[in-house]
Design a protein around this motif. Structure first.
Motif, PDB file in Angstrom:
ATOM      1  N   ASN A   1     -14.946  -1.992   1.695  1.00  8.69           N
ATOM      2  CA  ASN A   1     -15.414  -1.589   2.914  1.00  8.69           C
ATOM      3  C   ASN A   1     -16.234  -2.769   3.445  1.00  8.69           C
ATOM      4  OD1 ASN A   1     -18.171  -1.215   1.629  1.00  8.69           O
ATOM      5  ND2 ASN A   1     -17.063   0.502   0.798  1.00  8.69           N
ATOM      6  N   ALA A   2     -16.964  -2.389   4.624  1.00  6.21           N
ATOM      7  CA  ALA A   2     -17.412  -3.605   5.330  1.00  6.21           C
ATOM      8  C   ALA A   2     -18.692  -4.208   4.362  1.00  6.21           C
ATOM      9  CB  ALA A   2     -18.055  -3.195   6.763  1.00  6.21           C
ATOM     10  N   GLU A   3     -19.260  -3.187   3.467  1.00  2.00           N
ATOM     11  CA  GLU A   3     -20.436  -3.451   2.857  1.00  2.00           C
ATOM     12  C   GLU A   3     -20.248  -4.492   1.585  1.00  2.00           C
ATOM     13  OE1 GLU A   3     -19.888  -0.616   3.863  1.00  2.00           O
ATOM     14  OE2 GLU A   3     -21.554  -0.333   5.365  1.00  2.00           O
ATOM     15  N   THR A   4     -19.006  -3.995   0.847  1.00  2.00           N
ATOM     16  CA  THR A   4     -18.553  -4.710  -0.310  1.00  2.00           C
ATOM     17  C   THR A   4     -17.826  -6.194   0.232  1.00  2.00           C
ATOM     18  OG1 THR A   4     -16.337  -3.787  -0.018  1.00  2.00           O
ATOM     19  CG2 THR A   4     -18.009  -2.494  -1.433  1.00  2.00           C
ATOM     20  N   VAL A   5     -17.294  -6.238   1.293  1.00  2.00           N
ATOM     21  CA  VAL A   5     -16.674  -7.489   1.822  1.00  2.00           C
ATOM     22  C   VAL A   5     -17.931  -8.486   2.254  1.00  2.00           C
ATOM     23  CG1 VAL A   5     -15.712  -8.536   3.732  1.00  2.00           C
ATOM     24  CG2 VAL A   5     -14.551  -6.468   2.579  1.00  2.00           C
ATOM     25  N   LYS A   6     -19.006  -7.749   2.749  1.00  2.00           N
ATOM     26  CA  LYS A   6     -20.083  -8.767   2.965  1.00  2.00           C
ATOM     27  C   LYS A   6     -20.766  -9.154   1.781  1.00  2.00           C
ATOM     28  CE  LYS A   6     -24.651  -8.366   5.418  1.00  2.00           C
ATOM     29  NZ  LYS A   6     -25.575  -7.720   6.020  1.00  2.00           N
ATOM     30  N   GLU A   7     -20.760  -8.344   0.502  1.00  2.00           N
ATOM     31  CA  GLU A   7     -21.460  -8.580  -0.590  1.00  2.00           C
ATOM     32  C   GLU A   7     -20.861  -9.647  -1.442  1.00  2.00           C
ATOM     33  OE1 GLU A   7     -23.012  -6.790  -4.763  1.00  2.00           O
ATOM     34  OE2 GLU A   7     -22.179  -5.364  -3.089  1.00  2.00           O
ATOM     35  N   ILE A   8     -19.269  -9.576  -1.423  1.00  2.00           N
ATOM     36  CA  ILE A   8     -18.546 -10.483  -2.115  1.00  2.00           C
ATOM     37  C   ILE A   8     -18.441 -11.810  -1.276  1.00  2.00           C
ATOM     38  CG2 ILE A   8     -16.116 -10.790  -3.255  1.00  2.00           C
ATOM     39  CD1 ILE A   8     -16.108  -7.868  -3.572  1.00  2.00           C
ATOM     40  N   LEU A   9     -17.968 -11.726  -0.079  1.00  2.00           N
ATOM     41  CA  LEU A   9     -17.400 -12.687   0.521  1.00  2.00           C
ATOM     42  C   LEU A   9     -18.569 -13.525   1.752  1.00  2.00           C
ATOM     43  CD1 LEU A   9     -13.800 -11.509   1.505  1.00  2.00           C
ATOM     44  CD2 LEU A   9     -14.421 -12.936  -0.423  1.00  2.00           C
ATOM     45  N   LYS A  10     -19.481 -12.609   1.928  1.00  2.00           N
ATOM     46  CA  LYS A  10     -20.421 -13.086   2.981  1.00  2.00           C
ATOM     47  C   LYS A  10     -19.851 -13.165   4.389  1.00  2.00           C
ATOM     48  CE  LYS A  10     -22.966 -13.769  -0.716  1.00  2.00           C
ATOM     49  NZ  LYS A  10     -24.096 -12.618  -0.988  1.00  2.00           N
ATOM     50  N   PHE A  11     -18.874 -12.289   4.471  1.00  2.00           N
ATOM     51  CA  PHE A  11     -18.077 -12.373   5.732  1.00  2.00           C
ATOM     52  C   PHE A  11     -18.530 -10.762   6.314  1.00  2.00           C
ATOM     53  CE2 PHE A  11     -13.517 -10.883   7.099  1.00  2.00           C
ATOM     54  CZ  PHE A  11     -13.736 -11.244   8.420  1.00  2.00           C
TER      55      PHE A  11
ATOM     56  N   PHE B   1      -9.674  -7.224   9.310  1.00  2.00           N
ATOM     57  CA  PHE B   1      -9.321  -7.610   7.976  1.00  2.00           C
ATOM     58  C   PHE B   1      -9.079  -6.433   6.870  1.00  2.00           C
ATOM     59  CE2 PHE B   1     -11.085  -8.295   3.427  1.00  2.00           C
ATOM     60  CZ  PHE B   1     -10.087  -9.286   3.194  1.00  2.00           C
ATOM     61  N   LEU B   2     -10.267  -5.367   7.162  1.00  2.00           N
ATOM     62  CA  LEU B   2     -10.050  -4.144   6.151  1.00  2.00           C
ATOM     63  C   LEU B   2      -8.678  -3.346   6.542  1.00  2.00           C
ATOM     64  CD1 LEU B   2     -13.673  -3.109   6.332  1.00  2.00           C
ATOM     65  CD2 LEU B   2     -12.660  -3.923   4.421  1.00  2.00           C
ATOM     66  N   SER B   3      -8.345  -3.019   7.686  1.00  2.00           N
ATOM     67  CA  SER B   3      -7.400  -2.471   7.985  1.00  2.00           C
ATOM     68  C   SER B   3      -5.773  -3.104   7.655  1.00  2.00           C
ATOM     69  CB  SER B   3      -7.120  -2.034   9.617  1.00  2.00           C
ATOM     70  OG  SER B   3      -8.189  -1.380   9.926  1.00  2.00           O
TER      71      SER B   3
ATOM     72  N   TYR C   1      -8.737 -12.107   1.429  1.00  2.00           N
ATOM     73  CA  TYR C   1      -9.365 -13.029   2.392  1.00  2.00           C
ATOM     74  C   TYR C   1      -8.913 -14.400   2.594  1.00  2.00           C
ATOM     75  CZ  TYR C   1     -13.366 -15.359   4.483  1.00  2.00           C
ATOM     76  OH  TYR C   1     -14.397 -15.837   5.555  1.00  2.00           O
ATOM     77  N   ARG C   2      -8.333 -14.805   1.407  1.00  2.00           N
ATOM     78  CA  ARG C   2      -7.594 -16.207   1.596  1.00  2.00           C
ATOM     79  C   ARG C   2      -6.400 -16.048   2.243  1.00  2.00           C
ATOM     80  NH1 ARG C   2      -8.478 -18.237  -4.599  1.00  2.00           N
ATOM     81  NH2 ARG C   2     -10.787 -18.491  -4.725  1.00  2.00           N
ATOM     82  N   ALA C   3      -5.646 -15.123   1.930  1.00  2.00           N
ATOM     83  CA  ALA C   3      -4.393 -14.847   2.673  1.00  2.00           C
ATOM     84  C   ALA C   3      -4.657 -14.602   4.382  1.00  2.00           C
ATOM     85  CB  ALA C   3      -3.481 -13.776   2.181  1.00  2.00           C
TER      86      ALA C   3
END
Length: 239
Positions: free
Chosen positions: A172-182, A190-192, A217-219
């Motif tokens: 989700n948006a929170e985990t993506v922000k925590e892992i990727l700073k995105f 991206f999530l969809s 994210y790289r893809a």
């Protein structure tokens, strides 16, 4: 003077490059942050490099920006970090807590083939097997087989629903922000586009959501800008 400066730079350059290729830090117990953890496994999931923390919890591992590094220890939850820089890091591992799910006695269904077992009155079971020769031998209860198939289907649907909830919790948006700073408006697309499927999660147990998120994210970054967006919904025609 200029020659001395150049000579000094030449001497320091290898050490500078070496420092840029290593990640250093310390591993601590999250509950008691003054307690360092010796023997924690640090693994660079991108390059497969591996090391252990020393008696003071200190570690050093080859790494570069963009790598994914995991920190694990028996009895603790594994922590995974996507490197956006190579600054020294303090890692705090949480104690792993295993809880047993409560058993719902009301949800248990008894096979009709077991009726009569332990019956003090010796009453005949509700459904019996007929061994008479007139009936052509053993008569099977075909309805029971259908019931078992229905139960298996229900269990599959319940498992799929549980996995969907697990995916939503970990991607989700929170985990993506925590892992990727995105973060920002592009996160929704991206999530969809890269939400894991139930089959993907089933195929890898336990499913490493942090590694999957970084790889996806790289893809996503390699896609042309126009392909990073979800296609617009078709407009409904008026009556």
């Amino acid at each position: 003077m200029t020659k001395r400066i150049i000579l000094l730079l030449l001497i320091l350059a290898p050490f500078q490059l070496l420092a840029q290729n290593f990640l250093t830090g310390n591993v601590f117990d999250n509950e008691n942050r003054a307690t360092s953890i010796e023997g924690a496994a640090i693994k660079n999931l991108t390059t497969k490099a591996f090391t252990l923390s020393d008696k003071d919890g200190h570690f050093a591992i080859t790494a570069k920006i963009g790598d994914l590094v995991s920190f694990g220890m028996p009895g603790f939850q594994t922590d995974t970090v996507y490197l956006v820089n190579l600054f020294p890091k303090n890692i705090y591992l949480r104690v792993e807590v295993n809880t047993l799910a409560a058993v719902d006695i009301k949800g248990v269904k008894i096979s009709p083939m077991l009726n009569g077992l332990g019956n003090p009155d010796n009453k005949p079971p509700v459904k019996t097997l007929d061994y008479s020769k007139e009936k052509g031998g053993l008569r099977l209860n075909l309805g029971y087989g259908r019931w078992r198939k229905d139960q298996a289907k229900i269990q599959e649907l319940e498992e799929n629903d549980r996995i969907q909830q697990e995916i939503t919790k970990n991607f989700n948006a929170e985990t993506v922000k925590e892992i990727l700073k995105f973060e920002g408006p592009d996160v929704k697309d991206f999530l969809s586009l890269y939400r894991p499927t139930v089959d993907q999660v089933k195929a890898e147990k336990p499913f490493n959501y942090s590694y999957y998120t970084a790889t996806a994210y790289r893809a996503w970054l390699k896609l042309p800008a126009d392909q990073r967006k979800l296609p617009p919904l078709p407009k409904l025609k008026g009556n």
